[in-house]
Design a protein around this motif. Structure first.
Motif, short mmCIF file in Angstrom:
data_model
loop_
_atom_site.label_atom_id
_atom_site.label_comp_id
_atom_site.label_asym_id
_atom_site.label_seq_id
_atom_site.Cartn_x
_atom_site.Cartn_y
_atom_site.Cartn_z
N GLU A 64 15.58 -3.91 0.07
CA GLU A 64 14.18 -3.96 -0.33
C GLU A 64 13.55 -5.29 0.07
N GLN A 65 12.32 -5.23 0.53
CA GLN A 65 11.53 -6.44 0.74
C GLN A 65 10.29 -6.31 -0.15
N ILE A 66 10.44 -6.77 -1.36
CA ILE A 66 9.37 -6.64 -2.35
C ILE A 66 8.44 -7.85 -2.33
N ILE A 67 8.99 -9.01 -2.01
CA ILE A 67 8.23 -10.25 -2.04
C ILE A 67 7.51 -10.45 -0.72
N ARG A 68 6.21 -10.75 -0.78
CA ARG A 68 5.42 -10.99 0.43
C ARG A 68 5.34 -12.49 0.71
N PRO A 69 5.33 -12.88 1.98
CA PRO A 69 5.24 -14.31 2.34
C PRO A 69 4.01 -15.00 1.75
N THR A 70 2.91 -14.24 1.57
CA THR A 70 1.68 -14.83 1.05
C THR A 70 1.67 -14.90 -0.47
N GLY A 71 2.71 -14.37 -1.11
CA GLY A 71 2.75 -14.36 -2.57
C GLY A 71 1.91 -13.26 -3.19
N LEU A 72 1.27 -12.44 -2.38
CA LEU A 72 0.44 -11.35 -2.91
C LEU A 72 1.29 -10.34 -3.69
N ILE A 73 0.71 -9.84 -4.75
CA ILE A 73 1.40 -8.84 -5.55
C ILE A 73 0.72 -7.49 -5.38
N ASP A 74 1.44 -6.43 -5.70
CA ASP A 74 0.85 -5.10 -5.62
C ASP A 74 -0.35 -5.01 -6.58
N PRO A 75 -1.34 -4.21 -6.25
CA PRO A 75 -2.60 -4.21 -7.04
C PRO A 75 -2.44 -3.63 -8.44
N GLU A 76 -3.32 -4.05 -9.32
CA GLU A 76 -3.41 -3.44 -10.64
C GLU A 76 -3.96 -2.01 -10.49
N ILE A 77 -3.50 -1.13 -11.37
CA ILE A 77 -3.94 0.27 -11.30
C ILE A 77 -4.59 0.66 -12.62
N ASP A 78 -5.80 1.22 -12.53
CA ASP A 78 -6.49 1.78 -13.69
C ASP A 78 -6.60 3.29 -13.48
N VAL A 79 -6.50 4.03 -14.57
CA VAL A 79 -6.65 5.48 -14.50
C VAL A 79 -7.86 5.88 -15.33
N HIS A 80 -8.77 6.64 -14.72
CA HIS A 80 -9.96 7.12 -15.42
C HIS A 80 -10.09 8.63 -15.21
N GLY A 81 -10.82 9.27 -16.10
CA GLY A 81 -10.98 10.71 -16.02
C GLY A 81 -11.85 11.15 -14.85
N VAL A 82 -11.67 12.41 -14.46
CA VAL A 82 -12.44 12.99 -13.36
C VAL A 82 -13.75 13.57 -13.85
N ILE A 83 -13.69 14.34 -14.93
CA ILE A 83 -14.88 15.05 -15.41
C ILE A 83 -15.52 14.30 -16.56
N GLU A 84 -16.75 14.71 -16.90
CA GLU A 84 -17.46 14.07 -18.01
C GLU A 84 -16.78 14.44 -19.33
N ALA A 85 -16.49 13.42 -20.11
CA ALA A 85 -15.86 13.65 -21.40
C ALA A 85 -16.31 12.54 -22.35
N GLY A 86 -17.01 12.92 -23.41
CA GLY A 86 -17.50 11.92 -24.34
C GLY A 86 -18.50 11.00 -23.66
N LYS A 87 -18.24 9.70 -23.72
CA LYS A 87 -19.13 8.72 -23.13
C LYS A 87 -18.81 8.47 -21.66
#
Length: 332
Positions: A64-87
């Motif tokens: 595995e090569q998980i570490i990048r030379p630039t020190g960049l890390i994999d992005p943060e992930i947010d999960v949101h709904g597809v359809i309208e629900a509540g607010k």
């Protein structure tokens, strides 16, 4: 290579343009290749079943090569709904709001859809909302795609919408946000591998993050999010231990389309440069000479030379037309 070669030659043989023996001069097929090749190294951000099977073999090894030379890390992930629900306003309204925040920072946005039609419709909708947007999919010609990507990096527009063309091979450091619409529609475009590849488009920027729009968690989503978070933990721990501050990749913006010019185009340019001085003195004489040279080449069945001269004539005609459009200046 083998399948493509045989398909092309089958047509030529079937219609009498080649003898059947033409099929014998061919590349190795897959099994023949494996029998003749020695040790192999597979390099992939998302190794498939075949690569993993070889790596798990008697002489195999997975590194595995998980570490990048630039020190960049994999992005943060947010999960949101597809359809309208509540607010919650739904994926389109939400992605517009998030895109506007990113664009205000002079960064770029990638949005992936499931179909070409949706990519085109969403592009039109975003434009109406005041977001400079273009789309890219398999119906867009290759050179046009490259032009679009170059303009995207330059900031001529801020949001790029696409289908599966936004997976591997795109190195866009300016992208801060990758939004994956309908991420819970299990299938090829929303498989674990495709999701990880798409998420990786946000891994070139220190502020990179990904929004997955899903109403339920599929196995592919769970696997992709789990793998991304696993990598993030290792990367953050490594950076903390070694005092590394992640930095966005700095990459020169090149006009790739210009580098794709063919030898034919360059040869035409060379011919124009050779004749431009004579052409400026006596255009009609040069045109007459070139038409005669082209006809002579055709008579000798030298169509390659004839094509070069033809395109040289077109280039000279364009130069002449441009000159006629310029206003004449009075001599003082």
């Amino acid at each position: 290579m083998y399948a493509g070669d045989q398909a092309r030659k089958k047509t030529l043989v079937d219609f009498g343009f080649r003898l059947p023996t033409a099929k014998d001069n061919r590349p190795l097929n897959y099994n023949e290749f494996l029998q003749n090749v020695g040790d192999m190294i597979y390099v992939s951000a998302t190794p498939g079943k075949i690569e993993r099977a070889f790596a798990d073999g008697e002489r195999g090894q997975l590194v595995e090569q998980i570490i990048r030379p630039t020190g960049l890390i994999d992005p943060e992930i947010d999960v949101h709904g597809v359809i309208e629900a509540g607010k919650y306003p739904g994926q389109i309204a939400h992605v517009i709001a998030e895109s506007e925040k990113v664009i205000a920072r002079n960064a770029r946005v990638l949005i992936t859809t499931l179909t070409k039609k949706m990519a085109e419709d969403l592009t039109d909708f975003l434009k109406k909302k005041g977001i400079k947007t273009e789309y890219i999919h398999s119906d867009v010609k290759t050179v046009d795609r490259i032009d679009i990507l170059t303009k995207f990096r330059k900031g001529d527009f801020d949001c790029l919408v696409g289908v599966n063309l936004l997976r591997e091979g795109l190195d866009l450091p300016e992208v801060e946000l990758v939004a994956i619409l309908d991420a819970d529609k299990e299938g090829f475009l929303r498989s674990e591998t495709a999701l990880i590849q798409t998420i990786g488009r946000a891994a070139r920027n220190v502020n990179g993050r990904v929004i997955l729009y899903a109403d339920h968690m599929t196995d592919s989503l769970k696997a992709a999010i789990g793998e991304t978070n696993r990598r993030r933990e290792l990367q953050v721990a490594f950076n903390t231990k070694h005092g590394i501050t992640p930095k966005t990749i700095i990459k020169e913006i090149k006009d790739i389309a210009s580098s794709m010019r063919t030898e034919h185009d360059n040869a035409v340019d060379d011919l124009v440069r050779l004749d431009i001085a004579r052409f400026q003195k006596d255009p009609e004489k040069v045109f007459a000479e070139k038409h005669a040279e082209m006809e002579a080449a055709v008579a000798e069945l030298d169509f390659e030379t004839a094509a070069l001269i033809r395109d040289q004539i077109h280039a000279l005609e364009a130069i002449e037309a441009a000159g006629k459009k310029r206003p004449r200046t009075k001599k003082i």
